[in-house]
Design an enzyme around this catalytic site. Sequence first.
Site, mmCIF file in Angstrom:
data_model
loop_
_atom_site.group_PDB
_atom_site.id
_atom_site.type_symbol
_atom_site.label_atom_id
_atom_site.label_comp_id
_atom_site.label_asym_id
_atom_site.label_seq_id
_atom_site.Cartn_x
_atom_site.Cartn_y
_atom_site.Cartn_z
ATOM 1 N N GLY A 100 0.798 -1.223 0.000
ATOM 2 C CA GLY A 100 0.000 0.000 0.000
ATOM 3 C C GLY A 100 0.825 1.263 0.000
ATOM 4 N N ARG A 101 2.048 1.191 0.513
ATOM 5 C CA ARG A 101 2.934 2.357 0.468
ATOM 6 C C ARG A 101 4.385 1.944 0.235
ATOM 7 N NH1 ARG A 101 3.182 4.489 6.766
ATOM 8 N NH2 ARG A 101 3.139 2.448 7.769
ATOM 9 N N LYS A 116 9.619 2.858 0.850
ATOM 10 C CA LYS A 116 8.433 2.854 1.698
ATOM 11 C C LYS A 116 8.031 4.298 1.964
ATOM 12 C CE LYS A 116 6.500 1.107 6.036
ATOM 13 N NZ LYS A 116 6.751 0.278 7.234
ATOM 14 N N GLY A 169 -0.417 6.407 0.773
ATOM 15 C CA GLY A 169 0.821 5.784 0.326
ATOM 16 C C GLY A 169 2.072 6.425 0.883
ATOM 17 N N ARG A 208 14.277 0.336 1.813
ATOM 18 C CA ARG A 208 14.531 -0.938 2.480
ATOM 19 C C ARG A 208 15.233 -1.903 1.515
ATOM 20 N NH1 ARG A 208 8.922 -2.375 5.577
ATOM 21 N NH2 ARG A 208 8.145 -2.805 3.491
ATOM 22 N N ARG A 220 6.169 -12.537 1.291
ATOM 23 C CA ARG A 220 5.561 -12.767 2.606
ATOM 24 C C ARG A 220 4.658 -13.992 2.565
ATOM 25 N NH1 ARG A 220 5.067 -7.207 4.539
ATOM 26 N NH2 ARG A 220 6.322 -5.892 3.166
ATOM 27 N N ASP A 249 0.719 -11.166 6.718
ATOM 28 C CA ASP A 249 1.317 -10.360 5.649
ATOM 29 C C ASP A 249 2.579 -9.649 6.124
ATOM 30 O OD1 ASP A 249 -0.926 -8.931 7.079
ATOM 31 O OD2 ASP A 249 0.024 -7.206 6.133
ATOM 32 N N ASN A 250 2.915 -9.778 7.408
ATOM 33 C CA ASN A 250 4.149 -9.214 7.949
ATOM 34 C C ASN A 250 5.159 -10.302 8.310
ATOM 35 O OD1 ASN A 250 3.081 -6.651 7.739
ATOM 36 N ND2 ASN A 250 2.387 -6.575 9.852
ATOM 37 N N ASP A 256 8.834 -5.253 8.444
ATOM 38 C CA ASP A 256 7.764 -4.309 8.771
ATOM 39 C C ASP A 256 7.836 -3.833 10.217
ATOM 40 O OD1 ASP A 256 6.805 -4.237 6.239
ATOM 41 O OD2 ASP A 256 5.202 -5.676 6.562
#
Length: 496
Positions: free
Chosen positions: A95-96, A112, A125, A175, A182, A259-260, A269
């Site tokens: 999303g971002r 990010k 975002g 990053r 993931r 998702d992390n 994350d």
Amino acid sequence: MHSSDGSRAIAWQEGFGRLGSAFLTHLQPTPLPNAQWVARSPEVASLAGLPDGFLYTDAALQAFTGNTVLPGSQPYASVYSGHQFGVWAGQLGDGRAIHLGETAAGWELQLKGAGRTPYSRGGDGRAVLRSSIREFLCSEAMHALGIPTTRALCLTASDGPVYREEAETAAVVTRAAPSFVRFGHFEHFAARDMHHELRQLADYVIDRYYPACRNGWQSGSASTGNAYAALLYEVGQRTAQMVAHWQAVGFCHGVMNTDNMSILGLTIDYGPFQFLDAFDPSHICNHSDHQGRYAFNKQPQVAYWNLFCLGQALLPLIEDEDITVQALEAYRPTFSHAFRRLMCHKLGLPSAADSHEAAVTPVIGQLLDILAASRVDHTIFWRRLSLSAQDNDYERARELFLDTAAFDRWLLTYQELSAQTGKAPDAHAMLSTNPAFVLRNHVGELAIRAAQAGDFSMVQSLQQVLSQPFVDHPAHSAWADFPPDWASSIAISCSS
């Protein structure tokens, strides 16, 4: 948007981006005005294969703020799904985060906070400076502590405002990781019965990161040639090692959604994380976690639950529930062994052999109990214990406890166990295992306040200190001291 000059020596290779439109959407970052450097990591630049000195150019500043696109880069955002706080959330995605691609050195770079993507779910975002500072510093601090993690190449800021509860400073973290895949990427295609894409993703991950899985996996006395079961097993093993490191150092992730969770067993994350101050096994660092799902002492079990979700997603490929369960169950003994081994290192004892396990386990358990009962500062205790072992004088550790008699009883048991090994605790190993410095919430908050006022020097000084966490830095000893009373009022949530 134009290509940045001076960066033509950056070599890229095909990576995740080659999987196609079912997995990602190509797009351009959204520029930010008046970019400026906050912090940089030359070590990560070297790992990623960036040209010497490039990280100190204006071309890099513009590229890593999202204002220009590096030659050869084909930016994209990826789609995934996942369970958030134990509930199926459906489609999520970057999303971002916008991927720049994979360098020839095998490192994916990702911006990010560089603007909206098709997966922003109504968000802007963007990332704010406060959370970006925390992510940059903690990524690099965790690496220095020897904990598997994504890395941070650099951090830039802009005077373009971002609106949360109030107007804040915009920032972009670049990053770096061998892969940002993931658990949720697999869940996405499994939930939609897109088994062709699911297999395509699994084959990519196996061939790129786990090639030995093509030889299958040994399960008990039987062996299986099932590469997908082998993948699940190996991811479980890496995840167990990662979480054992978290528990040993007192790290709370705060938002262990599927998702992390990294398919490579990397800490990923950095949102509402925290290193423990007072040792409280049930500590909840995420103020959005109203049910305490991700409390510190629940992290090992949550990791297993997340692996179970990954196992469900891979089941259409494994095609055998029994083998899937066996691959998953291997996580538990691996975590227990890894945690015990790390605690032995922290105590200066030889790693627990099977014959000594029965004696070591209660010593560890008793210590954790008395630490919790007196709410002893976690990092300070372990550092003082190391210094006490060096001097053979345990008074500095003892004075941390409200119930000193309980500490004395434990110390006697600890010394008796050490005597059984034939030598005193290895103080040198302890001082190389128990850090003097971790990224405490209140220290990070002070750096954030200075940065929001335009002074990035504390961020940069913290970066240097945290890169050598086992070294005493006399000029910055206050950063290793007890937190002030106001530190308990710092609220870190998923919205940060």
